[in-house]
Each structure stands twice: as C-alpha cells, then as structure tokens.
Design an enzyme around this catalytic site. Sequence first.
Site, PDB file in Angstrom:
ATOM      1  N   SER A 204      30.064 -20.728  19.959  1.00  0.00           N
ATOM      2  CA  SER A 204      30.431 -21.498  21.140  1.00  0.00           C
ATOM      3  C   SER A 204      29.438 -22.637  21.377  1.00  0.00           C
ATOM      4  O   SER A 204      29.280 -23.505  20.527  1.00  0.00           O
ATOM      5  CB  SER A 204      30.562 -20.562  22.338  1.00  0.00           C
ATOM      6  OG  SER A 204      31.202 -21.212  23.410  1.00  0.00           O
ATOM      7  N   ASP A 429      41.735 -19.183  18.982  1.00  0.00           N
ATOM      8  CA  ASP A 429      40.858 -19.580  20.088  1.00  0.00           C
ATOM      9  C   ASP A 429      41.264 -20.967  20.572  1.00  0.00           C
ATOM     10  O   ASP A 429      41.496 -21.867  19.764  1.00  0.00           O
ATOM     11  CB  ASP A 429      39.409 -19.605  19.594  1.00  0.00           C
ATOM     12  CG  ASP A 429      38.438 -20.149  20.631  1.00  0.00           C
ATOM     13  OD1 ASP A 429      38.675 -19.945  21.834  1.00  0.00           O
ATOM     14  OD2 ASP A 429      37.438 -20.767  20.220  1.00  0.00           O
ATOM     15  N   HIS A 485      37.845 -16.464  20.090  1.00  0.00           N
ATOM     16  CA  HIS A 485      36.534 -17.097  20.232  1.00  0.00           C
ATOM     17  C   HIS A 485      35.410 -16.194  19.737  1.00  0.00           C
ATOM     18  O   HIS A 485      34.445 -16.669  19.145  1.00  0.00           O
ATOM     19  CB  HIS A 485      36.320 -17.423  21.715  1.00  0.00           C
ATOM     20  CG  HIS A 485      35.219 -18.390  21.996  1.00  0.00           C
ATOM     21  ND1 HIS A 485      35.254 -19.691  21.550  1.00  0.00           N
ATOM     22  CD2 HIS A 485      34.063 -18.264  22.696  1.00  0.00           C
ATOM     23  CE1 HIS A 485      34.153 -20.322  21.967  1.00  0.00           C
ATOM     24  NE2 HIS A 485      33.422 -19.469  22.655  1.00  0.00           N
TER      25      HIS A 485
END
Length: 508
Positions: A204, A429, A485
Amino acid sequence: MGVRPGAAVPGRSRGAAAAVRGRQRPDRASRPPQMGPLLLLSSVLLLLLGLGRAAPPEHEVTYLAGLPKQPSFRHFSGYLCAGPGKHLHYWFVEAQSNPQGSPLVLWLNGGPGCSSMEGFLKEHGPFLIQPDGVTLKYNEYAWNKIANILYLESPAGVGFSYSDDKKYGTNDTEVAHNNYLALKDFLRLFPEYSKNDLFLTGESYGGVYIPTLAEWVMQDPSLNLKGIAVGNGLSSYEINDNSLVYFAYYHGLLGTELWKDLQAFCCSEGKCNFHDNSNLNCTLKMGEMIQIVEESGLNIYNLYAPCDGGVPGSLRYEGDYLITHDLGNSFIRMPLRFSWRQNLFRMPVARRKVRMDPPCTNSTAPSMYLNSPEVRKALHISPEAPEWQVCSFEVNRNYKRLFMQMNEQYLKLLGTTKYRILVYNGDVDMACNFLGDEWFVDSLCQKVQVARRPWLYTENGENQIGGFVKEFANIAFLTVKGAGHMVPTDRPLAAFTMFCRFIKNQPY
C-alpha cells in the site's frame, strides 16, 4: 494493511481528483545525501558498538498468550531508535530453520499511519489472530519459514511506536530517514544479521516507504541490500487515478451511460485525464464514479469480498470511540463540497477520540489481543506507548505527502543493475489496482526479458494459475489471481510461493 491512497491516505491533486491540502514538492535538500565520510564512519561505529552482542535477551519474547504451544524459533519485540526521542516498535521473528543462513526481510504496512502488526497477525506472520481476539493459530504459509522477518511499526505514533514529545507530524523524507536509522539500530542490537542478504518489502503506502528507504540503504556499504518487493503499492497518484476508472468500468461498476459521459468530458485526442481535469462536467461525472466505487458499500480492498460491518451509513460509535471507516481513498472528494472527513475533523468528539478503521474491515480482534496487559508485557511495550490501533488518525491527518510518483527512486535502483525488484498486485483490489501498477512498471521503460504469461503454483498436488507475470531485466510485475489489497490474507499459498521465488531468485 495499507490503506487505499487518497485524501487522507494519501491525497490527490486538483480538478477532477481535487486538491490536496498541505502537499509539498520534495525539497532537494531533504533528499538522502550521497554517502559521505561522516555517514560512512557513523555506520562503521554503529556496527563496532554491536560487535560481541547478539539478540538482546531483554527483548526476547519467552511466552506469548493464545498459542497452543510456544514456537521452536526465537522472536523478539522491543524498540528501535529512529532519531532523537523517536521509538519505533518492532517484532522480529527468526527464520524457522537456519536463521543465520537466511535473508533478513523488513516489512512495512502503509497508511500512512497503519501498523505493520496487521501484516504480522493477519497476513504472513507466523501467528494469525483468530476472531475471538484471544487465540493465535500457527500460519502454515508464514514468510518466516524461509526468512528472518522484521516487522516495524512506522512512523512514530503508529501502533506501539511513540516519540518523547508526542508530536506526530511527519513527511515522506523524514520517515525514510527514520526507518533507515531504525534498521541500523536493529543491526546494532542483532549484529549477527548484519551480513545477511537484506530485502525491503511492504504494501500500500509502502509503495512510497520502501523505495524512499531503499535510497538510503543502497548508499550504505555496510548493508547487504539485494532487492525490494512492493505489494499493491502506491507508485503514482496520476496513474492510480486514471487506471481505477478503467478498472471500475470493465468490472461492471459504472454502467454504459456514465462511461460514455466520462469519455466525452474527460478524454480528448485519444487520451483520458481523470486525475487532474479542469472540465467541470468531468468533475461532476467523476463525483458519480467516486460515489459508486468508494461510498456505495463496495469493499475497495477486495471487490468480491463482503463489506465487514455492512454497507456504511451514518457515523458509528463503539464505546467512547467514534469509528470512521475511511482512512484513505483513491481520489480525494470533489471540491464541490466539503468532504465529510473535513467536517469530521471539526466535530468535538473527533478531537477527543477517533479510531480510524479502513473501510469494510474489522480490527477488533487484533486490537483486543495487542491491548491485553499480558500481551503488552510479553512484547515489552513501553508504558509511554499508546493503546494499539490498526491505524493512527493523528499520524494520518498530520502527514505531508511529498512525492507524486516513484519513478526516480525505481530508476535509481534499476540503474545500478544490482538489485531485483518485484511489484505485485492482487487483481481485485481497487485501492491500488493492478492495472495502475502495471502501467507504472511499463513507464520505467526497461527491457522486457519474458513477455506477460501465467505463473503457476501447486495446490493439493495440482498446478494452478497464480496470476500473470511480466519480467524485465531487474524488475518483475506480477498479479495474484483473486487476491485483494492484502494478498497473503486472500491467497496465502500463492503469496508464499511468490515470496519464495522472489527471495531465492527463482523463475516465477
């Protein structure tokens, strides 16, 4: 966990994707300097100070509640110095076999403001937290089966990390330097790992943390850096914005009419600009798109997963806490109105106690576990440390995002031809979608060595397609089929296979 990049994590620019408050362009003077004699001397001195010491016994975790039996490998928890008055909490797990001969891997979750304990307890750590918030289960696909893993809670103010002055405003360049200092302090405490192969990994907003940290590490000859890996990372705001619109349409979210309007108002001469478009009609249609993707109740971290807690409605309270489920987003809200987040900042209750949970997720179990007095004691948590939360509202709100894209950092690493790089994405994601990271890797203009193809892993004795991979001279882009994710949470065996091949430099 990371959070999806955007306004709060991180922000956007102006126009269709709006303006980011407080964003600055990077100051060249704040960039990592070339390794000079003083920095080199300090590195040598730090190592000399650590000679003769190994694995500080006061940091060793000798008993951990919730496990059916204590592990055969050693693990340590404590604090690393990341600069004057900055104490970063770490949890280090030795490789389950041959730790001295195994690589050292640093792991960072994203945010900015989210804890790497999420990666430890819910993704690829050796112990996985169970829904009761009390029990731990051994992870069959723990990454420390083949490597020594250092989980670092960064920056100060995140998780159990803290600073003496309790001031938690920071920025990309300061965090990169602090993480470098923490890594050096770790090797002072654990000098036996100073010569091991070193890998920097994260997910991320780790897409910013890891390459900027690598700029420091690659200049330090005492560190044996071999490569970096970034999962579902933020690599470019513009590319992430533009690709998400295509992702949403081709996954059936937008509908034909809205797609036609977006093309009519946001595109010209065969090129679309959804990220920074001054056309008011484009802005209005982007508002509709953002409402569908981010505010309708879809799980932005995994399109096909349910939204934990149900479709969000009004603000929710849990005990004394106001719970907000939008720590970050892919586009900042439109400038046509104040975002609800900005209004939230003005509420008296928000200034007292706000817990930031990423949307459609539930951090109750790890929060219960890590905040139990028994666990805090076992992990040697300082009395100065705050109550553990998955993401820090204060760190996130006061964080200055200095870099719009990571091209310079990646090209610097690639230019040495010494390091191998893996950029991987779960393909469902929407926070940092696979298409954007693929476009980003393509934009680095490296020579293709292996054309895009499926990659395989073995499950129950049968080969399965794990996703797709495209390999360049020193960098690979890889997707993990059906993962969101947090790739190791959704596809643990595929993720472990991918990690093994990266670490061991084997073909994907």
